[in-house]
Design a protein around this motif. Sequence first.
Motif, mmCIF file in Angstrom:
data_model
loop_
_atom_site.group_PDB
_atom_site.id
_atom_site.type_symbol
_atom_site.label_atom_id
_atom_site.label_comp_id
_atom_site.label_asym_id
_atom_site.label_seq_id
_atom_site.Cartn_x
_atom_site.Cartn_y
_atom_site.Cartn_z
ATOM 1 N N GLY A 103 -16.347 -70.982 -39.280
ATOM 2 C CA GLY A 103 -15.213 -71.592 -39.914
ATOM 3 C C GLY A 103 -13.840 -71.126 -39.488
ATOM 4 N N LYS A 104 -12.695 -71.638 -40.020
ATOM 5 C CA LYS A 104 -11.511 -71.449 -39.426
ATOM 6 C C LYS A 104 -10.315 -71.629 -40.458
ATOM 7 C CE LYS A 104 -8.248 -73.168 -36.005
ATOM 8 N NZ LYS A 104 -7.983 -74.101 -35.018
ATOM 9 N N VAL A 105 -9.389 -70.574 -40.509
ATOM 10 C CA VAL A 105 -8.292 -70.728 -41.542
ATOM 11 C C VAL A 105 -6.806 -71.137 -40.671
ATOM 12 C CG1 VAL A 105 -6.815 -69.382 -43.005
ATOM 13 C CG2 VAL A 105 -9.238 -69.098 -42.986
ATOM 14 N N ILE A 106 -6.352 -72.141 -41.193
ATOM 15 C CA ILE A 106 -5.070 -72.345 -40.572
ATOM 16 C C ILE A 106 -3.888 -71.998 -41.464
ATOM 17 C CG2 ILE A 106 -3.332 -74.150 -40.023
ATOM 18 C CD1 ILE A 106 -5.934 -76.082 -39.268
ATOM 19 N N ALA A 107 -3.322 -70.907 -41.063
ATOM 20 C CA ALA A 107 -2.144 -70.211 -41.913
ATOM 21 C C ALA A 107 -0.986 -70.684 -41.443
ATOM 22 C CB ALA A 107 -2.413 -68.524 -41.678
ATOM 23 N N LEU A 108 -0.358 -71.477 -42.476
ATOM 24 C CA LEU A 108 1.228 -72.129 -42.198
ATOM 25 C C LEU A 108 1.922 -71.532 -43.044
ATOM 26 C CD1 LEU A 108 1.476 -75.774 -41.518
ATOM 27 C CD2 LEU A 108 2.802 -74.855 -43.199
ATOM 28 N N ASP A 109 3.112 -71.370 -42.566
ATOM 29 C CA ASP A 109 4.282 -70.729 -43.447
ATOM 30 C C ASP A 109 5.676 -71.604 -42.848
ATOM 31 O OD1 ASP A 109 4.628 -68.695 -45.975
ATOM 32 O OD2 ASP A 109 6.571 -68.825 -44.470
#
Length: 224
Positions: free
Chosen positions: A99-105
């Motif tokens: 899986g993958k997490v796209i961490a956006l801020d």
Amino acid sequence: MIRMRSFSSAAWIILLVVLGLLFFWNVIFRLCVAIAKRSGHYLPCPVGFVWLTDNPLRRLWMRSVLAWIGLRLGELVLELGAGAGVFTVEAAHRVGPDGKVIALDLQPGMTVRVKTRVREAGLTNVEVLTADAANLPIRDGAIDRAFLVATLSEIPDQHRALTELRRVLKTGGVLSVTEEFLDPDYPLRSKTRARVEATGFILQQSFGNFWVYTLNFGNVRRQQ
């Protein structure tokens, strides 16, 4: 007796400091946020105050919140408003190497902290992006699950952000919105539900209590 008194005094001092910080965060800063919003300004958590959101107290309910969000192995997940990455590392572990997490801020200072945290954890399944919620740099229908923790109320154009989330989520994908009472922007559960459903999402699950709650919405109808 002297040692006991010294310990007791130190404990009281620590308690008073903690209570003072909570008072500032929940009363003074909440008032400042309300005044700013009336003037048309929305305030994300300043980088200098990140220690108020990245602390042992908040981590007490982090695992419960992630369980409510319902992350699954192999999912492509968007974390919108990642902040300093308090939830990012654990989320990446839960989706696994496939899986993958796209961490956006929005704030570069925050994404720098997330990158450091991810690197120190030795993770390779996290992508960190600095971007605006109103213009997500993600293709249509790519995301299995998106989650926001104490973030939605900080976004100036929430309708636009939610519309963008509908765009990037797959049909049948899940949007998870968590709110915490300690957040100065904290909205009641009913207000959050109405705000999200106004853009076409359908509430599927509700968890938590007055202090911390999570609402999971289905992206049932795709926009034409």
